[in-house]
Scaffold this motif. Structure first.
Motif, PDB file in Angstrom:
ATOM      1  N   LEU A   1       0.754  -1.329  -0.027  1.00 55.43           N
ATOM      2  CA  LEU A   1      -0.058  -0.010   0.113  1.00 55.43           C
ATOM      3  C   LEU A   1       0.448   1.112   0.401  1.00 55.43           C
ATOM      4  O   LEU A   1       0.716   2.096  -0.922  1.00 55.43           O
ATOM      5  CB  LEU A   1      -0.543  -0.155   0.798  1.00 55.43           C
ATOM      6  N   ASN A   2       2.049   1.101   0.351  1.00 53.72           N
ATOM      7  CA  ASN A   2       2.980   2.127   0.882  1.00 53.72           C
ATOM      8  C   ASN A   2       3.310   2.416  -0.487  1.00 53.72           C
ATOM      9  O   ASN A   2       3.393   3.500  -1.388  1.00 53.72           O
ATOM     10  CB  ASN A   2       4.175   1.975   1.723  1.00 53.72           C
TER      11      ASN A   2
ATOM     12  N   GLY B   1       3.336   2.006   8.860  1.00 52.20           N
ATOM     13  CA  GLY B   1       3.442   2.427   9.856  1.00 52.20           C
ATOM     14  C   GLY B   1       4.354   2.943  10.536  1.00 52.20           C
ATOM     15  O   GLY B   1       5.572   2.255  10.797  1.00 52.20           O
ATOM     16  N   GLU B   2       5.169   4.233  10.116  1.00 53.25           N
ATOM     17  CA  GLU B   2       6.453   4.537   9.670  1.00 53.25           C
ATOM     18  C   GLU B   2       6.832   6.016  10.259  1.00 53.25           C
ATOM     19  O   GLU B   2       5.093   6.550  10.513  1.00 53.25           O
ATOM     20  CB  GLU B   2       7.015   4.579   8.199  1.00 53.25           C
ATOM     21  N   ALA B   3       7.395   6.189  11.756  1.00 52.54           N
ATOM     22  CA  ALA B   3       7.552   6.836  12.448  1.00 52.54           C
ATOM     23  C   ALA B   3       7.859   8.730  11.888  1.00 52.54           C
ATOM     24  O   ALA B   3       9.167   8.431  11.653  1.00 52.54           O
ATOM     25  CB  ALA B   3       8.365   7.656  13.421  1.00 52.54           C
ATOM     26  N   ARG B   4       6.950   9.185  10.767  1.00 56.08           N
ATOM     27  CA  ARG B   4       7.977  10.435  10.437  1.00 56.08           C
ATOM     28  C   ARG B   4       8.149  11.528  10.983  1.00 56.08           C
ATOM     29  O   ARG B   4       7.271  12.320  11.838  1.00 56.08           O
ATOM     30  CB  ARG B   4       6.409  10.833   9.641  1.00 56.08           C
ATOM     31  N   LEU B   5       9.658  10.939  11.186  1.00 56.19           N
ATOM     32  CA  LEU B   5       9.933  12.822  12.341  1.00 56.19           C
ATOM     33  C   LEU B   5      11.120  13.335  11.645  1.00 56.19           C
ATOM     34  O   LEU B   5      11.753  11.955  11.302  1.00 56.19           O
ATOM     35  CB  LEU B   5      10.253  11.957  13.763  1.00 56.19           C
ATOM     36  N   PRO B   6      11.284  14.653  12.201  1.00 57.02           N
ATOM     37  CA  PRO B   6      12.521  14.799  11.165  1.00 57.02           C
ATOM     38  C   PRO B   6      14.434  13.872  11.886  1.00 57.02           C
ATOM     39  O   PRO B   6      14.429  13.868  13.168  1.00 57.02           O
ATOM     40  CB  PRO B   6      12.861  16.106  11.701  1.00 57.02           C
TER      41      PRO B   6
ATOM     42  N   TYR C   1      -1.600   4.543  16.649  1.00 56.46           N
ATOM     43  CA  TYR C   1      -2.595   4.155  15.702  1.00 56.46           C
ATOM     44  C   TYR C   1      -4.080   4.142  16.719  1.00 56.46           C
ATOM     45  O   TYR C   1      -4.286   4.421  18.006  1.00 56.46           O
ATOM     46  CB  TYR C   1      -2.067   2.043  15.616  1.00 56.46           C
ATOM     47  N   VAL C   2      -4.691   4.534  15.300  1.00 59.35           N
ATOM     48  CA  VAL C   2      -6.044   3.896  16.263  1.00 59.35           C
ATOM     49  C   VAL C   2      -6.632   3.166  15.070  1.00 59.35           C
ATOM     50  O   VAL C   2      -6.149   2.768  14.253  1.00 59.35           O
ATOM     51  CB  VAL C   2      -6.574   5.298  16.142  1.00 59.35           C
TER      52      VAL C   2
ATOM     53  N   ALA D   1      -2.609   4.318  10.644  1.00 54.20           N
ATOM     54  CA  ALA D   1      -1.531   4.999  11.661  1.00 54.20           C
ATOM     55  C   ALA D   1      -1.134   6.419  10.661  1.00 54.20           C
ATOM     56  O   ALA D   1      -1.345   7.232   9.677  1.00 54.20           O
ATOM     57  CB  ALA D   1      -0.148   4.072  10.415  1.00 54.20           C
ATOM     58  N   THR D   2      -1.189   7.512  12.537  1.00 49.47           N
ATOM     59  CA  THR D   2      -1.560   8.938  12.486  1.00 49.47           C
ATOM     60  C   THR D   2      -0.663   9.675  12.317  1.00 49.47           C
ATOM     61  O   THR D   2      -0.826  10.568  12.145  1.00 49.47           O
ATOM     62  CB  THR D   2      -2.332   9.330  13.884  1.00 49.47           C
ATOM     63  N   SER D   3       0.994   8.686  11.949  1.00 51.33           N
ATOM     64  CA  SER D   3       1.836   9.257  11.982  1.00 51.33           C
ATOM     65  C   SER D   3       2.036   9.564  10.896  1.00 51.33           C
ATOM     66  O   SER D   3       2.786  10.672  10.749  1.00 51.33           O
ATOM     67  CB  SER D   3       2.536   8.698  12.461  1.00 51.33           C
TER      68      SER D   3
END
Length: 421
Positions: free
Chosen positions: A15-16, A35-40, A326-327, A379-381
């Motif tokens: 899907l990604n 489920g990837e943590a999108r952080l700088p 996640y929710v 995945a809310t991130s």
């Protein structure tokens, strides 16, 4: 010579890739399916990686002594005293989980729903997978009475379940199994002689550690628990592939570690030297790492709670998120309304959200859930935006009000509201 039919690729990765392709073609999508943590990227991590570039030799399969001591210290600070020789590092926690499946005999018990990689890995290892429903209040851990019943049935049918996989906090529900449940499952594992594999890669993303205490199965059943973790979710460096495993003390733990190292020696050889340099620094948790962990947990919690609020407001049932990003809403209360529009299961629900609103979610049946249920993982991130916007989100006291996040939340709210109309 016949060859087996290939399995489809992992659905979240597929899907990604689909989202990347359709976005590149000009579509406007809100991506909630990966489920990837999108952080700088923390600058100190980049410098550490550059400093370790000269570490080009293979090195020990389990990892160099320095990185294993650092990881052992990480666990010790969390109430799990650990000798460095009980640590193995690897290119991600996925290979370690796969190595455990290959090294440990017996079938596998999973919470239902569960992260979509556990079951295929067990099946690749030639094992039977038994999904056990989770309790009403949390995911990541099977309901104990249902687990006992599943064990009885499986053994009566000639199967041999020996591995119990727990996820704390949980992917996909975003909840955390409470200490009482962990203790009950640990006692059951002792009675039934099960090995516990505790996936704790989201441990440092508990939104409110005071209100939501964390108990590892390695505290409740230390002699039979392997803990896996990594840096992808907490520090947003999933593409760097850094995973770790902690093995129990004693002869059983030593045998398990040696078996996994044996698999590693034939599959990935060792974690890349520059990544070991990064891991040694990150698991030592200097102040800038500790602050990033706190900031990330605050951001993930704020946005996950807002998506939860939107889902409940649209008529869904949904456990309040407590960790991770996640929710897992359940639109069962809208079943009759949705059925009139051709939405009768998790697959058609996910398709409706994509086709009607451009919202991409991971349907529950892809996570081992009942295909007829109207549930999915969000995945809310993935709502934090590009690198500059991610920095703004990390620094904001109220990230859900930032324009770029608020706009995506409005699209989600509109899409969920449409399901009720």
């Amino acid at each position: 010579m016949s060859t087996p039919a290939p399995r489809p690729p992992s659905p979240n990765l597929a899907l990604n890739q689909l989202v990347d392709e359709r976005t590149a073609a000009g579509e406007s999508l809100v991506h909630l399916a990966f489920g990837e943590a999108r952080l700088p990227l923390l600058p100190q991590l980049a410098r550490r990686l550059a400093d370790g570039a000269a570490r080009a030799a293979y090195g020990p399969v389990a990892g160099a002594p320095g990185v294993r001591r650092s990881v052992a210290g990480y666990f010790a600070r969390r109430g799990l005293p650990t000798a460095a020789d009980r640590i193995v590092v690897a290119p991600g926690s996925k290979p370690l989980l796969m190595a455990l499946q290959l090294a440990v005999p017996g079938d596998v018990l999973l919470p239902r729903p569960a992260w979509n990689t556990y079951a295929p890995q067990a099946q690749y290892a030639g094992k039977r997978v038994f999904g056990v429903p989770v309790p009403a209040d949390c995911g990541g851990a099977p309901e104990p009475a249902a687990l006992r019943a599943t064990l009885r049935r499986a053994r009566a049918d000639g199967h041999d379940p020996r591995l119990l996989v727990l996820t704390l906090p949980d992917n996909p529900t975003g909840t955390l199994a409470p200490p009482a449940l962990v203790r009950e499952l640990a006692a059951l594992a002792r009675e039934e002689d099960l090995l516990i594999v505790s996936d704790e890669i989201y441990r440092d993303i508990v939104h409110d550690p005071v209100a939501t205490p964390f108990l590892s199965p390695a505290e409740a059943a230390p002699e039979r628990t392997v803990v896996t973790s990594g840096l992808s979710k907490t520090l947003g460096i999933g593409g760097w592939r850094i995973g770790v495993a902690r093995f129990p003390d004693g002869e059983t733990g030593a045998r398990l570690r040696d078996a996994v190292v044996s698999v590693a020696s034939e599959v990935w050889s060792t974690l890349a030297g520059p990544m070991q340099h990064v891991a040694e620094y990150a698991f030592a948790e200097p102040p800038e790492i500790a602050e990033r962990l706190r900031a990330g947990a605050r951001l993930h919690g704020a946005v996950a709670r807002e998506v939860h609020r939107i889902a409940v407001g649209a008529g869904a049932l949904c456990r309040p998120p407590a960790g991770g990003f996640y929710v897992y809403p359940d639109f069962q209360p809208l079943r009759e309304t949705l059925a009139r529009r051709g939405v009768t299961d998790s697959a058609t629900l996910a398709r409706r959200l994509l086709d009607e609103s451009g919202i991409v979610v991971l349907a529950g049946h892809l996570l081992g859930d009942d295909p007829r249920a109207l549930r999915f993982k969000a995945a809310t991130s993935l709502l934090y935006g590009d690198d500059k916007q991610q920095r703004e989100a990390l620094e904001s006291d109220d990230p859900v009000r930032l324009p770029h996040i608020a706009a995506r939340l409005d699209r989600i709210a509109d899409a969920f509201a449409r399901l009720a109309r």
